[in-house]
Structure formats: C-alpha cells, structure tokens
Scaffold this active site. Structure first.
Site, short mmCIF file in Angstrom:
data_model
loop_
_atom_site.label_atom_id
_atom_site.label_comp_id
_atom_site.label_asym_id
_atom_site.label_seq_id
_atom_site.Cartn_x
_atom_site.Cartn_y
_atom_site.Cartn_z
N CYS A 283 0.83 -1.21 0.00
CA CYS A 283 0.00 0.00 0.00
C CYS A 283 0.86 1.25 0.00
O CYS A 283 0.46 2.28 -0.53
CB CYS A 283 -0.93 -0.02 1.20
SG CYS A 283 -0.05 -0.41 2.71
N GLU A 383 -4.07 3.72 -8.08
CA GLU A 383 -3.22 2.73 -7.42
C GLU A 383 -3.12 1.51 -8.33
O GLU A 383 -4.12 0.89 -8.65
CB GLU A 383 -3.83 2.35 -6.07
CG GLU A 383 -2.93 1.44 -5.28
CD GLU A 383 -3.54 1.03 -3.95
OE1 GLU A 383 -4.75 0.71 -3.93
OE2 GLU A 383 -2.81 1.02 -2.95
P1 NAD Z 1 -10.14 -5.49 -1.26
O1 NAD Z 1 -10.69 -4.22 -0.73
O2 NAD Z 1 -10.63 -5.98 -2.54
O3 NAD Z 1 -10.39 -6.68 -0.21
C1 NAD Z 1 -9.91 -6.62 1.11
C2 NAD Z 1 -10.73 -7.57 1.96
O4 NAD Z 1 -12.07 -7.10 2.05
C3 NAD Z 1 -10.83 -9.00 1.45
O5 NAD Z 1 -10.80 -9.87 2.56
C4 NAD Z 1 -12.19 -9.01 0.76
O6 NAD Z 1 -12.78 -10.28 0.69
C5 NAD Z 1 -12.99 -8.12 1.68
N1 NAD Z 1 -14.13 -7.45 1.06
C6 NAD Z 1 -14.31 -7.14 -0.26
N2 NAD Z 1 -15.48 -6.48 -0.42
C7 NAD Z 1 -16.04 -6.37 0.81
C8 NAD Z 1 -17.23 -5.76 1.31
N3 NAD Z 1 -18.08 -5.12 0.50
N4 NAD Z 1 -17.49 -5.82 2.64
C9 NAD Z 1 -16.61 -6.41 3.48
N5 NAD Z 1 -15.48 -7.02 3.06
C10 NAD Z 1 -15.18 -6.98 1.75
O7 NAD Z 1 -8.56 -5.26 -1.22
P2 NAD Z 1 -7.42 -6.25 -1.75
O8 NAD Z 1 -7.48 -6.20 -3.24
O9 NAD Z 1 -7.48 -7.55 -1.04
O10 NAD Z 1 -6.10 -5.52 -1.21
C11 NAD Z 1 -5.44 -4.52 -1.90
C12 NAD Z 1 -5.80 -3.16 -1.32
O11 NAD Z 1 -5.47 -3.11 0.06
C13 NAD Z 1 -5.01 -2.04 -1.96
O12 NAD Z 1 -5.85 -0.96 -2.23
C14 NAD Z 1 -4.00 -1.66 -0.88
O13 NAD Z 1 -3.50 -0.36 -0.96
C15 NAD Z 1 -4.76 -1.91 0.36
N6 NAD Z 1 -3.85 -2.09 1.50
C16 NAD Z 1 -3.72 -1.08 2.42
C17 NAD Z 1 -2.83 -1.20 3.49
C18 NAD Z 1 -2.67 -0.11 4.51
O14 NAD Z 1 -2.05 -0.34 5.54
N7 NAD Z 1 -3.21 1.09 4.29
C19 NAD Z 1 -2.09 -2.38 3.63
C20 NAD Z 1 -2.24 -3.38 2.67
C21 NAD Z 1 -3.13 -3.22 1.61
#
Ligand code: NAD
Length: 480
Positions: A283, A383
């Site tokens: 991230c 991103e």
């Molecule tokens: P995502 O938002 O697609 O999914 C994250 C999680 O949320 C998964 O477990 C998914 O199943 C769940 N999810 C999806 N839709 C949902 C909903 N409507 N309600 C509840 N849960 C739901 O993200 P991703 O693709 O797994 O991860 C990548 C993203 O995470 C990037 O945008 C990255 O920048 C971010 N990230 C941020 C940090 C930080 O510390 N700020 C750290 C790591 C990753």
C-alpha cells in the site's frame, strides 16, 4: 488438502459444504480447498466471540497472564517461522526473503510489542473543578471485532489487528482475503495452541459477501479493515448506519521526492525496494518518482537498468528477487495500467510485459519503468499495486509539495535529500500518514501507521491501536 475455519474453538467446514480453491500464484496451480462460509457460519462465529467476550476465563484474565499469552503466541510463531514463511510464499507469491525477513518477524514483533502493553493499559485521574468528587477513567474493550484483511501481507496484517485487539480484551472474527487465507488459518491454530480460550479468535473464510456479513452483524462492535479505498467507503457507510467503530487502512500512491542535490546512485537501492517490494503490491509502494527535469531521464535509465536485471521466479527459489502478482485478475489489472501508460504518452524505459517461457503458468509481470509521466496520467493517479514505476520530471523544487499532494491518497511519502531543512519542510507540507526521509518503507510495531485523505481512517500500531480497540469510561465518585 482441505482447510477448515475456526468457530468457537472447533475446526469446521462451511455449513453447506461449499468450498473454493486457493492458488500458488507462481504456478497458477490450486494448492488447497477452503470453506466458503455461509451467513449462518458468520453468525455462529460472532455468537461464539460474543460469549467468549464475557466468559470469566477471558474477561477476568489478569494483565500479566494476558501478556504471557501474547508472548507465547509470538514464541510459537517464531518456532514455526520457517514453515510460516514457506506457507506465505506459496499462497501469496512473495519471495522467501520477504516472507522470512519481513512478514513473519514483523508479525512476531507485533505480538511481543502488545504483550508489553498488557500491564500498562492505564487510565488517568483528573482534578475536576467540582468539590467532593473524585474522577478517574479506564480503557475498556469494545466487544466483538471483525478483522478483514487483504491479500498482500496476509499474516503480517492479521497480526497488526489481532495483537492489539487481544491485549485490550476484545474477541475477534477474522476474515482473510479469499486469495490468501492459509497463513491466517495457521495463525489461528497457533493462538489455540498458545492457550487462547475457545471463541476468542474465530476465522471465517470466503469472499466479499462473508466480509459484508461481518460488517452488517449487529453484535460486531468494531470493524478493522485493510483493503481498497473503494471497499473501505462501503464499509464505512455500512458501519455508520449502525454506529459501529471502524478503522480503515486503505490504498496509497506514495510519492518519492528526489530533491535536486541528491546523489542518484546512492538512492537507487532504497527506491527499488520501495517500488518493487512484494512486486509492488504494497500500500505504501513508491510509485510516483519526482525528479528534477535535468536529471529525470538519468534517474529513469538508471533505475530501469537495475530493475531489468532482477531475477524473477518462484518465491521458494532462494535466487528469486521478484515473485509473481497474487492472481490472474491482478495480472490483468497491471497489464491494463501499463497499456494506459503507453497510450497516454509515457515513455517505456523497461519492462511492460507479462513474463512467458517457464514462468508463463504463474502471474508474472516484468518490472516496468515509465519516464516522461505527468500528474494527469492514469498511471500517476490510480493505485496500480504492481511493479510499475513512474518518473515525473519537475521544473521548480518549490512546487514539490503541491505535486506530492495532487492525489486523493495520503498514506505515505518519501523524501530523498541532503538538505535537511528542505526535507523537513516538505515532510510538514505533505499530507500523508507517514513520511520517510532518506529511507526505504520501514514499519515498526511502535510507530502509528495509517492514512490521511482517501487512504483511511484511524491508525494501527503503537499506542494509537490501543485507543482504536478500547473506549474510555469515566468513573465519578462522590467523596461525601
Ligand atoms: P479489497 O478491498 O478488494 O479486499 C480486502 C478484503 O475485504 C478481502 O478480505 C475481501 O474479501 C474483503 N471485502 C471485499 N469487499 C467487501 C465488502 N463489501 N465488505 C466487506 N469485506 C469486503 O482489497 P485487496 O485487493 O485484497 O487488497 C489490496 C488493497 O489493500 C489495496 O488498495 C492496498 O492499498 C490496500 N492495502 C492497504 C494497506 C494499509 O495499511 N493502508 C495495507 C495493505 C493493503
């Protein structure tokens, strides 16, 4: 192999027996079958966590015992470090150097760091201006916390949430990302082995609908979510309707600012690590490289030259420097962004393509550097979450802060400079939760982590995470 979910201390399949496959992203082969939790499974996990929250063995556990419990989890993680690192690499793709050098030790340190807080969760007394009244406050746990994690650092990010949630006396339902559930399941096994009472830690697996069911459940007091900004907005809206607490760690588009006085050769390694760690699936990945217009091409050529020599391969191969992207979907996404970069006029310095040959079964993309990018291009604004670096020339160093802030995100930024005054001025002007000066993207359990603007709400790590998993209760006593 078939994985199980953890509900109320029991390892269980989904209520309706449904499963999905999880893959090794370096080969594209399915490695394990995982339960797809039903709504009833989520309800059972929340009910178990609710019971455990008020159970005497958890609610009345003494601080010193809680400290020992967290320390024991850390010890067990460390004992199984090699196995955990291999599991993370097989399911997520990150090279062993990353899983064994960052993911596992960072998870261990979070449990040790928060073990230390167990005996120091004090409130304060305050001298009120009311005669005959004594006042004190205390920090109380919130209840059942829903911990929803992404796929880029599954074990480490689960630890960021679980350690402070447990030390403050909460109980949890964890939902790992559907792409990478295995290390979280193993973490839950280790929690049980360490002596965490049944029902305190529950794990349900599945896709977005499982996450949604946790977010909507009326008995879930807090959601701690790490993931995309888009999903974060949805979760905040849902949680807002029923006034559940929420912490959101969302996306980023970190600028790497190179001031005109810098020795470019000296900063290449830190920038490469910042840009390409875990194949750019970070991230806080350094993605927008602002370099003085007279030296921007030199920087792009030099960083491109080193990037193009990086060894791509299976993360379990010790010579691998760059692993695959996590999924076929992520590979498509990165490819689309790279095409957008070229079609919007950026100059491709190196990379730009999927990797074929012996790696064609996995989700590999070449490390890619674009020069001549400007702030309006898609690759500079959105991103990407892949190995794509954009070099953006600037004319006037006085405009650097406004360039850096020309984004919806505000997670992190890095400044490379020999001018300590200028670096610190920029650090104050840039809207980001973390600013590094002359450093790759370091993290530490003691340093609060989180984003400004569209990068999130709240902070993890440090004392801030204790606040995020507790409420303040004021106790007033009449002295008469
Ligand atoms: P995502 O938002 O697609 O999914 C994250 C999680 O949320 C998964 O477990 C998914 O199943 C769940 N999810 C999806 N839709 C949902 C909903 N409507 N309600 C509840 N849960 C739901 O993200 P991703 O693709 O797994 O991860 C990548 C993203 O995470 C990037 O945008 C990255 O920048 C971010 N990230 C941020 C940090 C930080 O510390 N700020 C750290 C790591 C990753």
């Amino acid at each position: 192999m078939t994985a199980r979910m953890l509900i109320d201390g029991d390892w269980t399949a989904a209520g309706d027996g449904r499963t999905f496959e999880t893959f090794d992203p370096a080969t594209g082969e399915a490695i394990e079958t995982v339960p797809e939790a039903t709504m009833d499974d989520v309800a059972a996990a929340v009910a178990a966590a609710k019971r455990a929250f008020s159970s005497p063995e958890w609610a009345q556990m003494q601080p010193a015992a809680r400290a020992r419990l967290l320390w024991r989890i850390a010890d067990l993680l460390e004992e199984h470090a090699e196995e955990l690192a291999e599991l993370e690499t097989r399911n997520q793709g990150q090279p062993l150097g990353v899983s064994s050098g960052i993911s596992v030790p960072n998870a261990v340190e979070h449990f040790r760091y928060y073990a230390g807080w167990a005996t120091k969760l004090h409130g304060v007394t305050v001298p009120l201006s009311i005669p005959g009244v004594d006042y004190r406050n205390r920090r109380e746990p919130l209840g059942v916390c829903g911990l929803i994690t992404p796929w880029n650092f599954p074990l480490m990010i689960a630890a960021w949430k679980l350690a402070p949630a447990l030390v403050t006396g909460n109980t949890v339902v964890i939902k790992p990302a559907e792409q990478t559930p295995l290390s979280t399941i193993r973490l839950a096994e280790i929690c049980l082995e360490a002596g965490v009472p049944p029902g305190v830690v529950n794990v349900v697996t599945g896709g977005p609908s499982v996450g949604q069911a946790i977010v909507r459940h009326p008995d879930v007091a807090k959601i701690s979510f790490t993931g995309s900004t888009e999903v974060g907005r949805e979760i905040a809206a849902e949680a807002g309707r029923r006034l559940a607490r929420v912490s959101l760690e969302l996306g980023g588009k970190a600028p790497s600012i190179v001031t005109p006085d810098v020795d470019i050769d000296a900063i290449l390694e830190g920038n490469l690590m910042g840009g390409l760690l875990n194949c750019g699936q970070v991230c806080a990945a350094y993605t927008r490289f602002y370099v003085d217009h007279e030296r921007a091409d030199e920087f792009a050529e030099k960083i491109g030259a080193v990037a193009s020599t990086m060894q791509l391969g299976h993360g379990l191969d010790p010579t691998t420097q760059l692993g695959p992207l996590v999924s076929a979907e992520q590979l498509e996404r990165v490819d689309r962004y790279v095409q957008a970069g070229s079609s919007e006029g950026a100059r491709l310095v190196t990379g730009g393509e999927r990797v074929g040959g012996s790696l064609s079964g996995g989700y590999f993309f070449q490390p890619t550097v674009f020069a001549g990018v400007d702030d309006s291009m898609t690759i500079a604004r959105e991103e990407i979450f892949g190995p794509v670096l954009s070099v953006i020339p600037y004319e006037d160093a006085d405009t650097l802060a406004s360039h850096a802030n020309d984004t919806d995100y505000g997670l992190a930024a890095v400044i490379w400079s020999r001018d300590i005054g200028m670096a610190n001025r920029l650090a104050h002007e840039i809207k980001a939760g973390t600013v590094w000066i002359n450093l790759p993207p370091f993290l530490d359990a003691a340093a609060p982590w989180g984003g400004m603007k569209a990068s999130g709400v709240g902070r993890e790590m440090g004392w801030d995470a204790i606040l995020a998993y507790t409420d303040t209760k004021s106790v007033w006593t009449s002295l008469t």
